[in-house]
Design a protein around this motif. Structure first.
Motif, PDB file in Angstrom:
ATOM      1  N   ARG B  26     -30.539  20.405  10.529  1.00 47.03           N
ATOM      2  CA  ARG B  26     -31.486  21.271  11.219  1.00 47.03           C
ATOM      3  C   ARG B  26     -30.688  22.131  12.186  1.00 47.03           C
ATOM      4  O   ARG B  26     -29.842  21.611  12.909  1.00 47.03           O
ATOM      5  N   SER B  27     -30.971  23.410  12.199  1.00 45.93           N
ATOM      6  CA  SER B  27     -30.265  24.277  13.128  1.00 45.93           C
ATOM      7  C   SER B  27     -31.029  25.586  13.246  1.00 45.93           C
ATOM      8  O   SER B  27     -31.860  25.871  12.407  1.00 45.93           O
ATOM      9  N   PRO B  28     -30.771  26.358  14.285  1.00 44.67           N
ATOM     10  CA  PRO B  28     -29.846  26.099  15.389  1.00 44.67           C
ATOM     11  C   PRO B  28     -30.384  25.070  16.370  1.00 44.67           C
ATOM     12  O   PRO B  28     -31.596  24.903  16.503  1.00 44.67           O
ATOM     13  N   LEU B  29     -29.469  24.445  17.070  1.00 47.80           N
ATOM     14  CA  LEU B  29     -29.811  23.418  18.051  1.00 47.80           C
ATOM     15  C   LEU B  29     -28.992  23.610  19.316  1.00 47.80           C
ATOM     16  O   LEU B  29     -27.877  24.137  19.261  1.00 47.80           O
ATOM     17  N   LEU B  52     -17.005  17.802  20.939  1.00 53.94           N
ATOM     18  CA  LEU B  52     -16.944  17.934  19.482  1.00 53.94           C
ATOM     19  C   LEU B  52     -17.483  19.289  19.046  1.00 53.94           C
ATOM     20  O   LEU B  52     -16.898  19.945  18.183  1.00 53.94           O
ATOM     21  N   LEU B  53     -18.558  19.717  19.664  1.00 54.15           N
ATOM     22  CA  LEU B  53     -19.108  21.030  19.324  1.00 54.15           C
ATOM     23  C   LEU B  53     -18.088  22.131  19.615  1.00 54.15           C
ATOM     24  O   LEU B  53     -17.891  23.035  18.805  1.00 54.15           O
ATOM     25  N   SER B  54     -17.436  22.045  20.779  1.00 52.59           N
ATOM     26  CA  SER B  54     -16.426  23.059  21.101  1.00 52.59           C
ATOM     27  C   SER B  54     -15.327  23.087  20.052  1.00 52.59           C
ATOM     28  O   SER B  54     -14.888  24.150  19.611  1.00 52.59           O
ATOM     29  N   ARG B  55     -14.887  21.899  19.687  1.00 54.12           N
ATOM     30  CA  ARG B  55     -13.805  21.858  18.711  1.00 54.12           C
ATOM     31  C   ARG B  55     -14.261  22.443  17.381  1.00 54.12           C
ATOM     32  O   ARG B  55     -13.502  23.142  16.710  1.00 54.12           O
ATOM     33  N   LEU B  56     -15.493  22.187  17.023  1.00 51.73           N
ATOM     34  CA  LEU B  56     -16.007  22.734  15.766  1.00 51.73           C
ATOM     35  C   LEU B  56     -16.076  24.258  15.841  1.00 51.73           C
ATOM     36  O   LEU B  56     -15.765  24.942  14.868  1.00 51.73           O
ATOM     37  N   VAL B  57     -16.485  24.767  16.993  1.00 53.92           N
ATOM     38  CA  VAL B  57     -16.534  26.211  17.142  1.00 53.92           C
ATOM     39  C   VAL B  57     -15.117  26.777  17.063  1.00 53.92           C
ATOM     40  O   VAL B  57     -14.870  27.776  16.388  1.00 53.92           O
ATOM     41  N   ALA B  58     -14.179  26.091  17.726  1.00 52.77           N
ATOM     42  CA  ALA B  58     -12.786  26.549  17.697  1.00 52.77           C
ATOM     43  C   ALA B  58     -12.270  26.584  16.256  1.00 52.77           C
ATOM     44  O   ALA B  58     -11.527  27.478  15.867  1.00 52.77           O
ATOM     45  N   LYS B  59     -12.683  25.602  15.480  1.00 52.27           N
ATOM     46  CA  LYS B  59     -12.233  25.528  14.083  1.00 52.27           C
ATOM     47  C   LYS B  59     -13.057  26.429  13.183  1.00 52.27           C
ATOM     48  O   LYS B  59     -12.906  26.410  11.976  1.00 52.27           O
ATOM     49  N   GLN B  60     -13.982  27.137  13.759  1.00 50.42           N
ATOM     50  CA  GLN B  60     -14.869  28.023  13.018  1.00 50.42           C
ATOM     51  C   GLN B  60     -15.682  27.294  11.963  1.00 50.42           C
ATOM     52  O   GLN B  60     -15.962  27.831  10.910  1.00 50.42           O
ATOM     53  N   ALA B  61     -16.025  26.070  12.274  1.00 53.11           N
ATOM     54  CA  ALA B  61     -16.892  25.313  11.376  1.00 53.11           C
ATOM     55  C   ALA B  61     -18.330  25.435  11.867  1.00 53.11           C
ATOM     56  O   ALA B  61     -19.272  25.219  11.123  1.00 53.11           O
ATOM     57  N   THR B  65     -24.906  31.093  19.090  1.00 50.24           N
ATOM     58  CA  THR B  65     -25.603  32.322  19.450  1.00 50.24           C
ATOM     59  C   THR B  65     -26.162  32.077  20.833  1.00 50.24           C
ATOM     60  O   THR B  65     -26.716  31.000  21.096  1.00 50.24           O
ATOM     61  N   PRO B  66     -26.000  33.036  21.719  1.00 48.49           N
ATOM     62  CA  PRO B  66     -26.488  32.852  23.081  1.00 48.49           C
ATOM     63  C   PRO B  66     -28.014  32.834  23.059  1.00 48.49           C
ATOM     64  O   PRO B  66     -28.647  33.586  22.312  1.00 48.49           O
ATOM     65  N   ASP B  67     -28.567  31.949  23.865  1.00 46.09           N
ATOM     66  CA  ASP B  67     -30.017  31.870  23.979  1.00 46.09           C
ATOM     67  C   ASP B  67     -30.291  31.751  25.464  1.00 46.09           C
ATOM     68  O   ASP B  67     -30.344  30.670  26.019  1.00 46.09           O
ATOM     69  N   GLY B  68     -30.426  32.929  26.110  1.00 50.85           N
ATOM     70  CA  GLY B  68     -30.580  32.912  27.553  1.00 50.85           C
ATOM     71  C   GLY B  68     -29.321  32.316  28.139  1.00 50.85           C
ATOM     72  O   GLY B  68     -28.212  32.777  27.878  1.00 50.85           O
ATOM     73  N   ARG B  69     -29.528  31.279  28.893  1.00 47.16           N
ATOM     74  CA  ARG B  69     -28.421  30.672  29.610  1.00 47.16           C
ATOM     75  C   ARG B  69     -27.521  29.793  28.753  1.00 47.16           C
ATOM     76  O   ARG B  69     -26.381  29.543  29.063  1.00 47.16           O
ATOM     77  N   ARG B  70     -28.098  29.237  27.691  1.00 51.73           N
ATOM     78  CA  ARG B  70     -27.268  28.286  26.929  1.00 51.73           C
ATOM     79  C   ARG B  70     -26.952  28.819  25.555  1.00 51.73           C
ATOM     80  O   ARG B  70     -27.271  29.948  25.224  1.00 51.73           O
ATOM     81  N   PHE B  71     -26.343  27.965  24.748  1.00 48.76           N
ATOM     82  CA  PHE B  71     -25.962  28.335  23.394  1.00 48.76           C
ATOM     83  C   PHE B  71     -26.767  27.555  22.390  1.00 48.76           C
ATOM     84  O   PHE B  71     -27.153  26.406  22.626  1.00 48.76           O
ATOM     85  N   LEU B  72     -26.949  28.183  21.265  1.00 45.41           N
ATOM     86  CA  LEU B  72     -27.518  27.471  20.128  1.00 45.41           C
ATOM     87  C   LEU B  72     -26.405  27.351  19.095  1.00 45.41           C
ATOM     88  O   LEU B  72     -25.684  28.309  18.839  1.00 45.41           O
ATOM     89  N   TYR B  73     -26.290  26.165  18.558  1.00 40.66           N
ATOM     90  CA  TYR B  73     -25.225  25.913  17.588  1.00 40.66           C
ATOM     91  C   TYR B  73     -25.779  25.885  16.170  1.00 40.66           C
ATOM     92  O   TYR B  73     -26.850  25.322  15.933  1.00 40.66           O
ATOM     93  N   SER B  74     -25.013  26.459  15.261  1.00 42.37           N
ATOM     94  CA  SER B  74     -25.365  26.397  13.842  1.00 42.37           C
ATOM     95  C   SER B  74     -24.092  26.177  13.040  1.00 42.37           C
ATOM     96  O   SER B  74     -22.997  26.472  13.516  1.00 42.37           O
TER      97      SER B  74
END
Lengths: 129, 129
Positions: B26-29, B52-61, B65-74
């Motif tokens: 399920r995403s984005p979350l 872990l999320l940061s590392r996944l983003v760094a690895k481009q996995a 997407t910005p959602d106001g103040r926070r991020f949504l991960y997909s």
DNA sequence: TCGTAATGGCTACAGATGTAATCGAAGAAG
DNA sequence: CTTCTTCGATTACATCTGTAGCCATTACGA
């Protein structure tokens, strides 16, 4: 009562696995012989191979027998035990323990050769008996 | 001429994979939502999940997407791409790229359910057409 | 407006892994 | 007996992985 000292087998890393392959292929071998064999694939120094052998012995995946002043190394676990455990891990982790999706996946990726198909057909027939 | 900047996909670790599973489901979350979901299985702190999320983003996995103040991960890679690559790695490493021995191995370990057999039979028939 | 809770980013740190140099004992060579 | 060569053992060290704490910022309620 079973022996209480079972000690779940410790995980074998990828580099260590390359060394195990050599031992499964032919054993017992000296460290130098293992190095010669394994260095056909990976370009490691003898020191590296010796470290890996020590770690494998520590993990009880390999065993040594003294031969004069050096050691001869042999596998202490079966190759099938290792490949079986690793296969299972993958299937559990990626496909919830179901093997069929794995094959669908491999089929999709065209990773199934004609020979594979034939063998699997035969094996299936066998299992179905 | 293909883009020279391809960057082979970096390896996703086991812990990271657990996070990816949630995103594929399920995403984005938000990070908190991912944490809630993943912590049903592994008892991690929010901090751990964020790492872990940061590392996944760094690895481009994964992507944000910005959602106001926070991020949504997909997810930024397909689940099938990942499972396919991992499956292939295993088959290459353990069985010289042949799928049949893997199948035999799983059969031996009684890791094949009745359903698996049926599905695989169907799949084989399909491939054979 | 001011504190407070949430959120992402940076830092931390121990254990596993990949890769290797070095050390010390024990044979081999002279 | 002294020296050189071999081994295994010990130590090293950077990177990756698992796991998490702390900090600055900001939205939001009092």
């Amino acid at each position: 009562m079973a022996l209480p000292k079972d000690e779940k087998p410790e995980r074998i890393s990828e580099a260590e696995h390359a060394v195990m392959e050599v031992l499964w292929e032919r054993s017992p071998l000296t460290a130098t012989e293992v190095c010669d064999a394994v260095c056909e694939q990976r370009d490691w120094s003898l020191a590296t191979v010796k470290t890996l052998l020590s770690r494998l012995v520590a993990k009880q995946a390999a065993a040594t027998t003294p031969d004069g002043r050096r050691f001869l190394y042999s596998p202490a676990i079966e190759r099938t035990a290792y490949t079986g455990a690793e296969s299972r891990r993958l299937v559990d982790r990626l496909f919830g323990g179901r093997a069929a999706p794995l094959f669908a996946q491999l089929a999709e990726a065209e990773a199934l050769s004609e020979d594979d198909l034939a063998e699997m057909e035969a094996l299936l027939k066998e299992l179905r008996k």
